[in-house]
Design a protein around this motif. Structure first.
Motif, PDB file in Angstrom:
ATOM      1  N   ALA A  90       0.827  -1.202   0.000  1.00  0.00           N
ATOM      2  CA  ALA A  90       0.000   0.000   0.000  1.00  0.00           C
ATOM      3  C   ALA A  90       0.861   1.252   0.000  1.00  0.00           C
ATOM      4  O   ALA A  90       0.546   2.241  -0.675  1.00  0.00           O
ATOM      5  CB  ALA A  90      -0.935  -0.010   1.211  1.00  0.00           C
ATOM      6  N   ALA A  91       1.969   1.217   0.735  1.00  0.00           N
ATOM      7  CA  ALA A  91       2.854   2.388   0.797  1.00  0.00           C
ATOM      8  C   ALA A  91       3.474   2.679  -0.563  1.00  0.00           C
ATOM      9  O   ALA A  91       3.571   3.838  -0.984  1.00  0.00           O
ATOM     10  CB  ALA A  91       3.949   2.161   1.846  1.00  0.00           C
ATOM     11  N   MET A  92       3.894   1.624  -1.282  1.00  0.00           N
ATOM     12  CA  MET A  92       4.491   1.810  -2.612  1.00  0.00           C
ATOM     13  C   MET A  92       3.476   2.387  -3.591  1.00  0.00           C
ATOM     14  O   MET A  92       3.779   3.322  -4.343  1.00  0.00           O
ATOM     15  CB  MET A  92       5.005   0.468  -3.137  1.00  0.00           C
ATOM     16  CG  MET A  92       6.194  -0.103  -2.390  1.00  0.00           C
ATOM     17  SD  MET A  92       6.492  -1.857  -2.799  1.00  0.00           S
ATOM     18  CE  MET A  92       6.622  -1.774  -4.578  1.00  0.00           C
ATOM     19  N   LEU A  93       2.274   1.847  -3.583  1.00  0.00           N
ATOM     20  CA  LEU A  93       1.244   2.311  -4.507  1.00  0.00           C
ATOM     21  C   LEU A  93       0.848   3.749  -4.206  1.00  0.00           C
ATOM     22  O   LEU A  93       0.709   4.571  -5.118  1.00  0.00           O
ATOM     23  CB  LEU A  93       0.030   1.398  -4.424  1.00  0.00           C
ATOM     24  CG  LEU A  93       0.240  -0.028  -4.950  1.00  0.00           C
ATOM     25  CD1 LEU A  93      -0.935  -0.921  -4.568  1.00  0.00           C
ATOM     26  CD2 LEU A  93       0.428  -0.010  -6.461  1.00  0.00           C
ATOM     27  N   ARG A  94       0.668   4.058  -2.934  1.00  0.00           N
ATOM     28  CA  ARG A  94       0.274   5.419  -2.573  1.00  0.00           C
ATOM     29  C   ARG A  94       1.353   6.427  -2.956  1.00  0.00           C
ATOM     30  O   ARG A  94       1.054   7.508  -3.468  1.00  0.00           O
ATOM     31  CB  ARG A  94      -0.030   5.507  -1.074  1.00  0.00           C
ATOM     32  CG  ARG A  94      -0.539   6.879  -0.635  1.00  0.00           C
ATOM     33  CD  ARG A  94      -0.768   6.958   0.854  1.00  0.00           C
ATOM     34  NE  ARG A  94      -1.132   8.311   1.241  1.00  0.00           N
ATOM     35  CZ  ARG A  94      -2.365   8.772   1.312  1.00  0.00           C
ATOM     36  NH1 ARG A  94      -3.378   7.983   1.010  1.00  0.00           N
ATOM     37  NH2 ARG A  94      -2.604  10.028   1.665  1.00  0.00           N
ATOM     38  N   ALA A 138      -1.273   2.256   4.209  1.00  0.00           N
ATOM     39  CA  ALA A 138       0.142   2.595   4.042  1.00  0.00           C
ATOM     40  C   ALA A 138       0.828   2.776   5.384  1.00  0.00           C
ATOM     41  O   ALA A 138       1.245   3.872   5.752  1.00  0.00           O
ATOM     42  CB  ALA A 138       0.286   3.862   3.191  1.00  0.00           C
ATOM     43  N   THR A 139       0.939   1.684   6.129  1.00  0.00           N
ATOM     44  CA  THR A 139       1.623   1.736   7.412  1.00  0.00           C
ATOM     45  C   THR A 139       3.129   1.683   7.192  1.00  0.00           C
ATOM     46  O   THR A 139       3.610   1.178   6.189  1.00  0.00           O
ATOM     47  CB  THR A 139       1.192   0.567   8.308  1.00  0.00           C
ATOM     48  OG1 THR A 139       1.426  -0.656   7.608  1.00  0.00           O
ATOM     49  CG2 THR A 139      -0.275   0.669   8.664  1.00  0.00           C
ATOM     50  N   ARG A 140       3.847   2.188   8.164  1.00  0.00           N
ATOM     51  CA  ARG A 140       5.305   2.136   8.118  1.00  0.00           C
ATOM     52  C   ARG A 140       5.784   1.027   9.050  1.00  0.00           C
ATOM     53  O   ARG A 140       4.988   0.381   9.721  1.00  0.00           O
ATOM     54  CB  ARG A 140       5.880   3.497   8.520  1.00  0.00           C
ATOM     55  CG  ARG A 140       5.338   4.628   7.643  1.00  0.00           C
ATOM     56  CD  ARG A 140       5.987   5.956   7.949  1.00  0.00           C
ATOM     57  NE  ARG A 140       5.429   7.011   7.095  1.00  0.00           N
ATOM     58  CZ  ARG A 140       5.893   8.251   7.061  1.00  0.00           C
ATOM     59  NH1 ARG A 140       6.927   8.605   7.816  1.00  0.00           N
ATOM     60  NH2 ARG A 140       5.348   9.158   6.255  1.00  0.00           N
TER      61      ARG A 140
END
Length: 222
Positions: A90-94, A138-140
């Motif tokens: 999700a983080a990469m896509l966002r 998009a969690t870290r």
């Protein structure tokens, strides 16, 4: 009447589909012309977002819908099919979409599926698309909240955003938060005797940073 046809009486028919001509002469399907939605005062064309998601590296196909799993809380959710062997998050896509889409058009969650659910007639079955789980946001890298203030704010974020847990370096807006939810967070903090201005969450969108700008008050706030 079809102005491009050499046949007498030729006709064109409106399908309701939106497409664009490609340099090689093919037509790329972008979505439906009736997929415009309104969220938080913005009119959004879902097909435009879907096209951008499909352009992300490693994405084979995508569908974007509006979910309202909690009354009055609408959010954009992207359902993504990966290319074989691709690694997506999700983080990469966002992060990729943030370079070409304004913040109000960014999906709040990205659900990865092996296949899209279809009706017996072969159309997308939107009703059976699953509710986003924690890995759709998009969690870290998770780091447990440390202080009592961080723990209290983390619980408030989890309640407002409907998440199981929030790490101290997670970003409120990357988790699906938006400007309307900021007020709800600050109000809940006030009830928990934690004082912060509304603008603090925009200036310090991660849990640890917001905790650093938050003041504990000893008196009961009515």
């Amino acid at each position: 009447p079809d102005p491009f046809s050499s046949k007498p009486g030729g006709r064109l028919y409106k399908t309701g589909d939106i497409g664009r001509w490609l340099p090689d002469g093919n037509v790329e399907y972008l979505g439906r012309n009736d997929s415009q939605v309104k969220i938080r005062g913005y009119r959004i064309e879902l097909g435009e977002i879907e096209s951008k998601v499909r352009d992300c590296p490693g994405v084979r196909s995508a569908v974007v819908i509006v979910r309202e799993d909690a009354p009055g809380e609408k959010r954009l959710v992207a359902y993504v099919l990966r290319e074989p062997g691709a690694e997506l998050s999700a983080a990469m896509l966002r992060a990729h979409l943030a370079a070409s889409l304004p913040a109000y058009m960014l999906p709040g969650a990205f659900v990865q599926l092996d296949a899209l659910p279809l009706t017996p007639s072969g159309k997308l079955d939107r009703r059976t698309l699953p509710v986003p789980e924690d890995d759709a946001f998009a969690t870290r890298a998770y780091e447990e909240p440390l202080s009592e203030v961080e723990i209290a704010i983390a619980q408030i974020w989890a309640d407002v955003l409907d998440l199981d847990r929030v790490g101290r370096h997670d970003n409120f807006f990357e988790l699906g938060g938006h400007s309307l939810l900021v007020t709800a967070v600050i109000e809940r903090m006030r009830r928990a005797n934690l004082k912060a201005e509304v603008r603090a969450l925009f200036l310090a969108p991660t849990l640890a940073l917001l905790a650093g700008l938050t003041e504990e008050v000893t008196e009961v706030v009515l």
